[in-house]
Design a protein around this motif. Structure first.
Motif, PDB file in Angstrom:
ATOM      1  N   ARG A  89       4.503   6.269  -3.835  1.00  0.00           N
ATOM      2  CA  ARG A  89       4.561   4.807  -3.822  1.00  0.00           C
ATOM      3  C   ARG A  89       5.903   4.361  -4.376  1.00  0.00           C
ATOM      4  N   HIS A  98       2.487  -3.189  -1.927  1.00  0.00           N
ATOM      5  CA  HIS A  98       2.886  -1.814  -2.214  1.00  0.00           C
ATOM      6  C   HIS A  98       3.679  -1.253  -1.038  1.00  0.00           C
ATOM      7  N   TYR A 100       4.388   2.550   0.613  1.00  0.00           N
ATOM      8  CA  TYR A 100       4.031   3.968   0.574  1.00  0.00           C
ATOM      9  C   TYR A 100       4.931   4.737   1.541  1.00  0.00           C
TER      10      TYR A 100
END
Length: 204
Positions: A89, A98, A100
């Motif tokens: 992450r 987020h 990833y």
């Protein structure tokens, strides 16, 4: 002894209830943009389901693709995917979502699902003010123009025309959900601003 067993049973029931509530709270509907590794052009953009429990992350896209990330090592944010490949992450989105990084692609998870919320036709048109930022496209400010156009289209905008002005080019896009006109200013090959313009600006 009987009293102790009763207390234990009640405690176990409360703990189980807490786990259930916590699990439910960790699953949300988000927006996911998927980019092939090393590229700035998204191959898909849409609603997704994001789940996080005890460090394990699950992402399911609308087309059914699913990513399962298991935490690994002592450093937070390091994972193995469902195929045993390394993933991590990346910071950079703050409270907005987020990022990833997987072996072959990157997934940007946004908590703001605005571009894909179902709203009646013209529901926003009366509330739009000229010069207001277009909320569903602000993450594209700073993106390379040619590579971000596909994402703009995927999010429900139709290209109308473009006009050069000084060192900038203004692109006019019709927001299909509301019929509002979005104006994207491009300079030095990147999007510099994305705001609402006059509806007549999107007339051919």
């Amino acid at each position: 002894m009987k009293y102790s067993k009763t207390i234990f049973a009640v405690t176990l029931a409360i703990a189980s209830l807490g786990i259930t509530v916590s699990a439910k709270a960790d699953t949300v509907t988000a927006r996911c943009d998927v980019f092939p590794r090393g590229e700035d052009r998204a191959t898909s953009s849409g609603l997704c389901t994001f789940s996080q429990r005890q460090g394990f992350v699950s992402i399911e896209l609308q087309d059914g693709r699913r990513y399962e990330l298991s935490p690994v090592g002592d450093q937070p944010g390091n994972y193995l995917d469902q195929n045993g490949r390394a993933a991590y992450r990346q910071s950079g989105m703050g409270d907005g979502g987020h990022i990833y990084r997987l072996a072959t692609e990157s997934i940007f998870v946004y908590w703001d699902t605005t571009p894909y919320k179902e709203e009646p036709q013209n529901a926003q048109a009366s509330n739009v003010q000229v010069g207001d930022p277009v909320p569903g496209l602000q993450d594209l400010v700073g993106a390379r123009a040619g590579q971000a156009e596909d994402v703009v289209i995927q999010r429900g905008y139709e290209f109308v025309k473009s006009e050069p002005s000084g060192d900038s080019v203004y692109g006019y896009w019709r927001e299909t959900r509301t019929n509002s006109c979005a104006v994207i200013r491009t300079a030095d090959g990147r999007y510099k601003s994305i705001v609402y313009g006059l509806e007549t600006s999107c007339d051919n």
